[in-house]
Scaffold this active site. Sequence first.
Site, short mmCIF file in Angstrom:
data_model
loop_
_atom_site.label_atom_id
_atom_site.label_comp_id
_atom_site.label_asym_id
_atom_site.label_seq_id
_atom_site.Cartn_x
_atom_site.Cartn_y
_atom_site.Cartn_z
N GLU A 145 67.68 84.24 -0.49
CA GLU A 145 67.68 85.70 -0.61
C GLU A 145 68.11 86.29 0.74
O GLU A 145 67.55 85.95 1.78
CB GLU A 145 66.30 86.22 -1.04
CG GLU A 145 65.98 85.85 -2.49
CD GLU A 145 64.79 86.59 -3.09
OE1 GLU A 145 63.95 87.09 -2.32
OE2 GLU A 145 64.71 86.65 -4.34
N ASP A 151 64.72 84.40 2.43
CA ASP A 151 63.53 84.14 1.61
C ASP A 151 63.91 83.10 0.55
O ASP A 151 64.22 83.43 -0.59
CB ASP A 151 63.07 85.46 0.97
CG ASP A 151 61.93 85.27 0.00
OD1 ASP A 151 61.20 84.28 0.13
OD2 ASP A 151 61.77 86.14 -0.88
CA CA Z 1 62.40 88.25 -1.31
#
Ligand code: CA
Length: 442
Positions: A212, A246
Amino acid sequence: MTYEPDETHDPKRQSWVGTANGHASFPIQNLPFGVFSPPNEDARGGVAIGEEIFDLKRLLEAGLLKGEAAEAARAASGATLNAFMALGRDARIELRRRLSDLLTAETDEGRRAGGQALRLLHKAAACTLHLPAKVGSYTDFFAGIHHATNAGTRMKREPPLLPNYKYVPVAYHGRASSVVVSGTALRRPNGQSKLSENEDPIFGPSRKLDIELELGVWIGPGNRLGEPIPIARAGEHVVGLCMLNDWSARDIQSWEFVPLGPFLAKNFGTTVSPWIVTMEALAPFRQPQPARPASDPKPLPYLWDDADQANGAFDIDIEVLIRSESMRARSLPPHRIVASNVKHLYWTLAQLVAHHTSGGCNLQPGDLFGSGTLSAPERSGWGSLWELTDDGAISIQLPTGETRTFTQDGDEVILRAHASRDGYVSIGFGDCAGTILSAMPS
Ligand code: CA
């Protein structure tokens, strides 16, 4: 609070550190803070300048700083920057001004520091970079509206955004212990997933290991438990920014996340870039928060500040690159798969801080926020593989002829960020990179 560019942003400033002039990320106008170890020495704070690192510990020993700047440098010269982050904006500005003078070619201070270059500078490539702070708490927001919309569309929701999205800056509390600095290899997680409706869940290596594309927000001075930070003061509590990956195991996530949200799908590792690009360095790249469509609700009063709306957004280009094992073997450079921009945040950083503390939660120096995936409206700017490949239905082509849906073992994923504006020198964040290792035998 104002964030006007000052003499430290002067595009005419050149450094006696030759590699800084024209450097794509770390010219003298940037001066990001981090923690590093020179070869065979202990960790200490430093400032990235061109291809070198300016050693704050040695700078203090050399007696080149006085007063408040020396105090700030002392707080930034240890193995974590938490004490420096706690000091706040005035101390940061004072130290930034002195460091800029010391690194400028034509000042008296610059000539004195330049005379000791061998003591004060280290080749960055020879040093080990560390996490800049001991992360007390990590919170991951969901403030990229195009990512949130794509997520809803995939779940066949109509309308795609949940009713709370435009009222509440949604987040979950993440795991601080597994936040790692760029360059740290991560093992593919094992976990539970359920491959189809009719089959029982299985345990094994994630088959949908995703990334991410997020902005990381480093918190400076905290607030007392029970005492919210008003939005007009929220900016004072942010030290600076980094890039944040992430990592997300989508197959584990889709089985475990009901009803309490992400858990093992995301707690095996979060990668951040090593340098804290300060809010001061970013002053020239601020812009008004884009106006909400007339049909969107106005934020509740505790999330609204005219000054924040006028200059609380950032124009920062961000991208994702991938480099497979086979690309490395052939010495091919990383291949860009996503180009987006920080301006796609639906909430400003001040709104995130104000909301996080609005119920009384206490932030502490060294706390970290993730912004949420910063997808652009168009597919070329979608900030996760899950979005880019329609959950694995479409493949991405690599220059070797290889294809990807989700990451494979040996893949290195790199996030980058650069801010530019006419009349100013562009600055960058430095790489946020991580390589995936094969899963532990389960
Ligand atoms: Ca995230």
